[in-house]
Design an enzyme around this catalytic site. Structure first.
Site, PDB file in Angstrom:
ATOM      1  CB  CYS A  45     -44.407  19.019 -18.386  1.00  0.00           C
ATOM      2  SG  CYS A  45     -42.863  19.787 -18.862  1.00  0.00           S
ATOM      3  CB  CYS A  48     -44.445  22.602 -18.846  1.00  0.00           C
ATOM      4  SG  CYS A  48     -43.985  21.466 -20.160  1.00  0.00           S
TER       5      CYS A  48
END
Length: 120
Positions: A45, A48
Site C-alpha cells: 500500500c 501506508c
C-alpha cells in the site's frame, strides 16, 4: 537508547511501533496502555508507506503507543475491526475504541486526535 523511553509491562520500548501478531496480542497492548493508535496497513500500500514515518515519529513524540497490524497476515483481525481499506487507523483510549479513520491522515491531525485523549 534514551533513558526516558516509554516501556510496556514486558520492558519493550514503546518509542517505536509495536508490530501486532494476532488478536490476543492486540488485546494485550490495548489493555496495557492508556492510549493506543493502531495502524492497519499492507506492505503493498503506497499511502501506508507514506504514513509509516509519521507513525514512527508519533511513537516517540506522544504519550500514545503505536501498534501496526499487517492486514495480509492478520485478515481475521482486520475483518473484526471492519477494515475495508488501508491504511485504517483505530484509536483506543482506556481499553475502548474511540476513533477509526481510513486513509493517510496528516501528522498534525493525527497528533491532535491522539492528544485529545492523552492530555486530559
Amino acid at each position: 537508547m534514551a533513558t526516558d523511553a516509554h516501556r510496556d509491562a514486558a520492558g519493550q520500548s514503546t518509542d517505536e511501533p509495536i508490530y501486532i501478531d494476532g488478536e490476543s496480542h492486540l488485546d494485550e497492548v490495548v489493555e496495557e496502555h492508556d492510549v493506543v493508535l493502531v495502524d492497519f496497513y499492507a506492505d503493498w500500500c503506497g499511502p501506508c508507506k507514506m504514513l509509516e514515518p509519521v507513525i514512527d515519529r508519533l511513537a516517540s513524540e506522544t504519550e500514545a503507543v503505536m501498534a501496526k497490524v499487517d492486514v495480509d497476515a492478520n485478515q481475521q483481525l482486520a475483518g473484526a475491526y471492519g477494515v475495508r481499506g488501508v491504511p485504517t487507523l483505530a484509536l483506543f483510549a482506556d481499553g475502548e475504541q474511540v476513533e477509526q479513520q481510513t486513509g493517510a491522515l496528516p501528522a498534525d491531525r493525527l497528533r491532535s486526535l491522539i492528544e485529545g485523549y492523552t492530555n486530559e
